[in-house]
Scaffold this motif. Structure first.
Motif, PDB file in Angstrom:
ATOM      1  N   LYS A  17       0.839  -1.192   0.000  1.00  0.00           N
ATOM      2  CA  LYS A  17       0.000   0.000   0.000  1.00  0.00           C
ATOM      3  C   LYS A  17       0.876   1.245   0.000  1.00  0.00           C
ATOM      4  N   LYS A  18       0.387   2.294  -0.640  1.00  0.00           N
ATOM      5  CA  LYS A  18       1.054   3.588  -0.636  1.00  0.00           C
ATOM      6  C   LYS A  18       0.125   4.605  -0.006  1.00  0.00           C
ATOM      7  N   LYS A  19       0.710   5.625   0.582  1.00  0.00           N
ATOM      8  CA  LYS A  19      -0.088   6.708   1.157  1.00  0.00           C
ATOM      9  C   LYS A  19      -0.504   7.667   0.044  1.00  0.00           C
ATOM     10  N   ASN A  20      -1.560   8.406   0.307  1.00  0.00           N
ATOM     11  CA  ASN A  20      -2.046   9.440  -0.622  1.00  0.00           C
ATOM     12  C   ASN A  20      -2.396   8.882  -1.995  1.00  0.00           C
ATOM     13  N   PHE A  72      -9.575   2.883   4.517  1.00  0.00           N
ATOM     14  CA  PHE A  72     -10.482   1.929   5.149  1.00  0.00           C
ATOM     15  C   PHE A  72     -10.502   0.579   4.429  1.00  0.00           C
ATOM     16  N   VAL A  73      -9.892   0.501   3.268  1.00  0.00           N
ATOM     17  CA  VAL A  73      -9.821  -0.766   2.545  1.00  0.00           C
ATOM     18  C   VAL A  73      -8.710  -1.607   3.167  1.00  0.00           C
ATOM     19  N   ALA A  74      -9.087  -2.730   3.759  1.00  0.00           N
ATOM     20  CA  ALA A  74      -8.136  -3.649   4.406  1.00  0.00           C
ATOM     21  C   ALA A  74      -7.168  -2.886   5.305  1.00  0.00           C
ATOM     22  N   PRO A  75      -7.688  -2.190   6.334  1.00  0.00           N
ATOM     23  CA  PRO A  75      -6.847  -1.304   7.138  1.00  0.00           C
ATOM     24  C   PRO A  75      -5.705  -1.984   7.880  1.00  0.00           C
ATOM     25  N   SER A  76      -5.833  -3.237   8.220  1.00  0.00           N
ATOM     26  CA  SER A  76      -4.773  -3.898   8.993  1.00  0.00           C
ATOM     27  C   SER A  76      -3.857  -4.763   8.127  1.00  0.00           C
ATOM     28  N   VAL A  77      -3.969  -4.620   6.818  1.00  0.00           N
ATOM     29  CA  VAL A  77      -3.168  -5.429   5.888  1.00  0.00           C
ATOM     30  C   VAL A  77      -2.203  -4.503   5.145  1.00  0.00           C
ATOM     31  N   PRO A  78      -0.921  -4.854   5.067  1.00  0.00           N
ATOM     32  CA  PRO A  78       0.056  -3.954   4.428  1.00  0.00           C
ATOM     33  C   PRO A  78       0.046  -3.985   2.896  1.00  0.00           C
ATOM     34  N   ASN A  79      -0.638  -4.973   2.309  1.00  0.00           N
ATOM     35  CA  ASN A  79      -0.643  -5.129   0.848  1.00  0.00           C
ATOM     36  C   ASN A  79      -2.068  -5.103   0.313  1.00  0.00           C
ATOM     37  N   LEU A  80      -2.178  -4.818  -0.978  1.00  0.00           N
ATOM     38  CA  LEU A  80      -3.447  -4.944  -1.695  1.00  0.00           C
ATOM     39  C   LEU A  80      -3.252  -5.941  -2.825  1.00  0.00           C
ATOM     40  N   GLN A 109     -12.421 -14.307   6.049  1.00  0.00           N
ATOM     41  CA  GLN A 109     -11.555 -13.884   7.133  1.00  0.00           C
ATOM     42  C   GLN A 109     -10.387 -14.865   7.215  1.00  0.00           C
ATOM     43  N   VAL A 110      -9.327 -14.468   7.876  1.00  0.00           N
ATOM     44  CA  VAL A 110      -8.157 -15.328   8.022  1.00  0.00           C
ATOM     45  C   VAL A 110      -8.568 -16.644   8.680  1.00  0.00           C
TER      46      VAL A 110
END
Length: 78
Positions: free
Chosen positions: A10-13, A19-27, A55-56
């Motif tokens: 994920k990148k900022k801005n 809010f899309v997959a907030p606790s996941v570092p990747n899309l 869910q996991v």
């Protein structure tokens, strides 16, 4: 033609909500590969947010009713 789902950090801005997959570092990013995907993206949407509703460590949803049941507990934020 194969169009795999690719995991990207994920990148900022960006246009994708935080809010899309907030606790996941990747899309998981995919290119359109069906006529429906192309029609949805044609002059209408920059991106579509899709989920498997899994869910996991849960088994894959196999029906719309099951997916709706699992997803109704998630907060929807627009």
């Amino acid at each position: 033609m194969q169009r795999p789902i690719v995991l990207l950090k994920k990148k900022k801005n960006t246009l994708i909500s935080t809010f899309v997959a907030p606790s996941v570092p990747n899309l998981g990013i995919m290119l359109p590969y069906t006529p429906l995907h192309y029609l949805l993206l044609e002059n209408r949407f920059l991106a579509l947010i899709m989920t498997s509703a899994n869910q996991v460590d849960e088994p894959i949803c196999i029906s719309n009713r099951e997916a709706q049941s699992r997803l109704k507990a998630l907060p929807i934020i627009f």
